[in-house]
Design a protein around this motif. Structure first.
Motif, PDB file in Angstrom:
ATOM      1  N   ALA A  12       0.835  -1.208   0.000  1.00  0.00           N
ATOM      2  CA  ALA A  12       0.000   0.000   0.000  1.00  0.00           C
ATOM      3  C   ALA A  12       0.871   1.260   0.000  1.00  0.00           C
ATOM      4  O   ALA A  12       0.533   2.255  -0.639  1.00  0.00           O
ATOM      5  CB  ALA A  12      -0.924   0.003   1.209  1.00  0.00           C
ATOM      6  N   MET A  13       1.992   1.216   0.717  1.00  0.00           N
ATOM      7  CA  MET A  13       2.903   2.374   0.725  1.00  0.00           C
ATOM      8  C   MET A  13       3.490   2.605  -0.661  1.00  0.00           C
ATOM      9  O   MET A  13       3.552   3.741  -1.129  1.00  0.00           O
ATOM     10  CB  MET A  13       4.043   2.145   1.726  1.00  0.00           C
ATOM     11  N   LYS A  14       3.914   1.521  -1.310  1.00  0.00           N
ATOM     12  CA  LYS A  14       4.488   1.647  -2.657  1.00  0.00           C
ATOM     13  C   LYS A  14       3.458   2.172  -3.645  1.00  0.00           C
ATOM     14  O   LYS A  14       3.780   2.940  -4.539  1.00  0.00           O
ATOM     15  CB  LYS A  14       5.032   0.299  -3.127  1.00  0.00           C
ATOM     16  N   ALA A  15       2.203   1.737  -3.473  1.00  0.00           N
ATOM     17  CA  ALA A  15       1.131   2.161  -4.378  1.00  0.00           C
ATOM     18  C   ALA A  15       0.547   3.521  -3.981  1.00  0.00           C
ATOM     19  O   ALA A  15      -0.315   4.050  -4.671  1.00  0.00           O
ATOM     20  CB  ALA A  15       0.031   1.119  -4.392  1.00  0.00           C
ATOM     21  N   LYS A  16       1.004   4.059  -2.851  1.00  0.00           N
ATOM     22  CA  LYS A  16       0.495   5.336  -2.319  1.00  0.00           C
ATOM     23  C   LYS A  16      -1.023   5.295  -2.112  1.00  0.00           C
ATOM     24  O   LYS A  16      -1.729   6.259  -2.385  1.00  0.00           O
ATOM     25  CB  LYS A  16       0.895   6.507  -3.214  1.00  0.00           C
ATOM     26  N   THR A  25      -3.603   5.543   0.354  1.00  0.00           N
ATOM     27  CA  THR A  25      -3.762   6.033   1.727  1.00  0.00           C
ATOM     28  C   THR A  25      -4.910   5.352   2.479  1.00  0.00           C
ATOM     29  O   THR A  25      -4.801   5.123   3.677  1.00  0.00           O
ATOM     30  CB  THR A  25      -3.970   7.558   1.753  1.00  0.00           C
ATOM     31  N   VAL A  26      -5.984   5.032   1.778  1.00  0.00           N
ATOM     32  CA  VAL A  26      -7.127   4.389   2.438  1.00  0.00           C
ATOM     33  C   VAL A  26      -6.724   3.005   2.931  1.00  0.00           C
ATOM     34  O   VAL A  26      -6.983   2.641   4.083  1.00  0.00           O
ATOM     35  CB  VAL A  26      -8.346   4.306   1.491  1.00  0.00           C
ATOM     36  N   ALA A  27      -6.068   2.238   2.067  1.00  0.00           N
ATOM     37  CA  ALA A  27      -5.623   0.895   2.456  1.00  0.00           C
ATOM     38  C   ALA A  27      -4.606   0.984   3.580  1.00  0.00           C
ATOM     39  O   ALA A  27      -4.656   0.204   4.537  1.00  0.00           O
ATOM     40  CB  ALA A  27      -5.024   0.169   1.256  1.00  0.00           C
ATOM     41  N   LEU A  28      -3.697   1.929   3.478  1.00  0.00           N
ATOM     42  CA  LEU A  28      -2.659   2.079   4.494  1.00  0.00           C
ATOM     43  C   LEU A  28      -3.266   2.399   5.859  1.00  0.00           C
ATOM     44  O   LEU A  28      -2.861   1.838   6.883  1.00  0.00           O
ATOM     45  CB  LEU A  28      -1.675   3.174   4.071  1.00  0.00           C
ATOM     46  N   GLU A  29      -4.264   3.271   5.871  1.00  0.00           N
ATOM     47  CA  GLU A  29      -4.932   3.628   7.130  1.00  0.00           C
ATOM     48  C   GLU A  29      -5.638   2.414   7.744  1.00  0.00           C
ATOM     49  O   GLU A  29      -5.550   2.174   8.948  1.00  0.00           O
ATOM     50  CB  GLU A  29      -5.939   4.746   6.859  1.00  0.00           C
ATOM     51  N   ALA A  30      -6.308   1.622   6.903  1.00  0.00           N
ATOM     52  CA  ALA A  30      -7.006   0.431   7.379  1.00  0.00           C
ATOM     53  C   ALA A  30      -6.010  -0.594   7.922  1.00  0.00           C
ATOM     54  O   ALA A  30      -6.234  -1.198   8.979  1.00  0.00           O
ATOM     55  CB  ALA A  30      -7.837  -0.182   6.250  1.00  0.00           C
ATOM     56  N   LEU A  31      -4.925  -0.796   7.213  1.00  0.00           N
ATOM     57  CA  LEU A  31      -3.923  -1.776   7.632  1.00  0.00           C
ATOM     58  C   LEU A  31      -3.220  -1.335   8.916  1.00  0.00           C
ATOM     59  O   LEU A  31      -2.916  -2.153   9.779  1.00  0.00           O
ATOM     60  CB  LEU A  31      -2.905  -1.991   6.512  1.00  0.00           C
ATOM     61  N   ARG A  32      -2.978  -0.052   9.043  1.00  0.00           N
ATOM     62  CA  ARG A  32      -2.378   0.453  10.283  1.00  0.00           C
ATOM     63  C   ARG A  32      -3.325   0.241  11.464  1.00  0.00           C
ATOM     64  O   ARG A  32      -2.880  -0.026  12.580  1.00  0.00           O
ATOM     65  CB  ARG A  32      -2.032   1.933  10.145  1.00  0.00           C
ATOM     66  N   ALA A  33      -4.621   0.358  11.224  1.00  0.00           N
ATOM     67  CA  ALA A  33      -5.606   0.120  12.283  1.00  0.00           C
ATOM     68  C   ALA A  33      -5.546  -1.336  12.746  1.00  0.00           C
ATOM     69  O   ALA A  33      -5.599  -1.615  13.946  1.00  0.00           O
ATOM     70  CB  ALA A  33      -7.011   0.468  11.797  1.00  0.00           C
ATOM     71  N   ILE A  34      -5.422  -2.263  11.796  1.00  0.00           N
ATOM     72  CA  ILE A  34      -5.323  -3.684  12.154  1.00  0.00           C
ATOM     73  C   ILE A  34      -4.044  -3.923  12.953  1.00  0.00           C
ATOM     74  O   ILE A  34      -4.070  -4.570  14.000  1.00  0.00           O
ATOM     75  CB  ILE A  34      -5.317  -4.587  10.899  1.00  0.00           C
ATOM     76  N   LYS A  35      -2.943  -3.399  12.444  1.00  0.00           N
ATOM     77  CA  LYS A  35      -1.652  -3.605  13.117  1.00  0.00           C
ATOM     78  C   LYS A  35      -1.696  -3.051  14.536  1.00  0.00           C
ATOM     79  O   LYS A  35      -1.243  -3.684  15.487  1.00  0.00           O
ATOM     80  CB  LYS A  35      -0.531  -2.942  12.318  1.00  0.00           C
TER      81      LYS A  35
END
Length: 150
Positions: free
Chosen positions: A14-18, A20-30
């Protein structure tokens, strides 16, 4: 590969693809996984069932928020919540169809001899445990109500 490793791998993508929505969701899981594994009384690691419950909780939170935003006419806030819920749902086992849930409910009703709404709690307990992670509690509840009230 455990859930934590999966999330980290997805975060890198998600970071490589920029995205932000996916990154925010994944950070919430982590974050939720880290909090749950370090909270008082935790044995250090989470079982697969605990991880599934945690992910289900995150999905439910996002969907509830989206519902509230939609009721208030704030589609601009509801859309990212639903997008995050869809991303988080990828980490859940495949959900059962209503027909499969109904079969499990009928089986539970027959096994305990439930006869009315007073037995709903017993039936819900059995079915929820049996279908853990594979069905939404709201769906199970509505099917149990329908079967016990008829």
């Amino acid at each position: 590969m455990g859930l934590q490793e999966q999330v980290i791998t997805e975060m890198k993508a998600a970071m490589k693809a920029k995205n932000t929505v996916a990154l925010e969701a994944l950070r919430a899981i982590k974050s939720a996984l880290l909090l749950a594994s370090t909270e008082k009384g935790a044995s250090g690691g989470l079982s697969e069932a605990d991880e599934i419950k945690l992910v289900q909780k995150l999905v439910k939170q996002r969907k509830d928020s989206a519902t509230i935003f939609t009721e208030q006419g704030r589609e601009d806030l509801a859309e990212p919540e639903l997008a995050q819920a869809a991303i988080i749902e990828k980490f859940l086992p495949e959900q059962l169809s209503e027909a499969d849930i109904e079969k499990a409910v009928v089986k539970a009703i027959d096994s305990i001899g439930a006869s009315g709404m007073q037995d709903m709690g017993k039936v819900m307990g059995i079915v929820s445990k049996e279908l853990a992670g594979q069905a939404d509690g709201k769906t199970i509840s509505s099917i149990v109500k329908a079967k016990l009230s008829s």
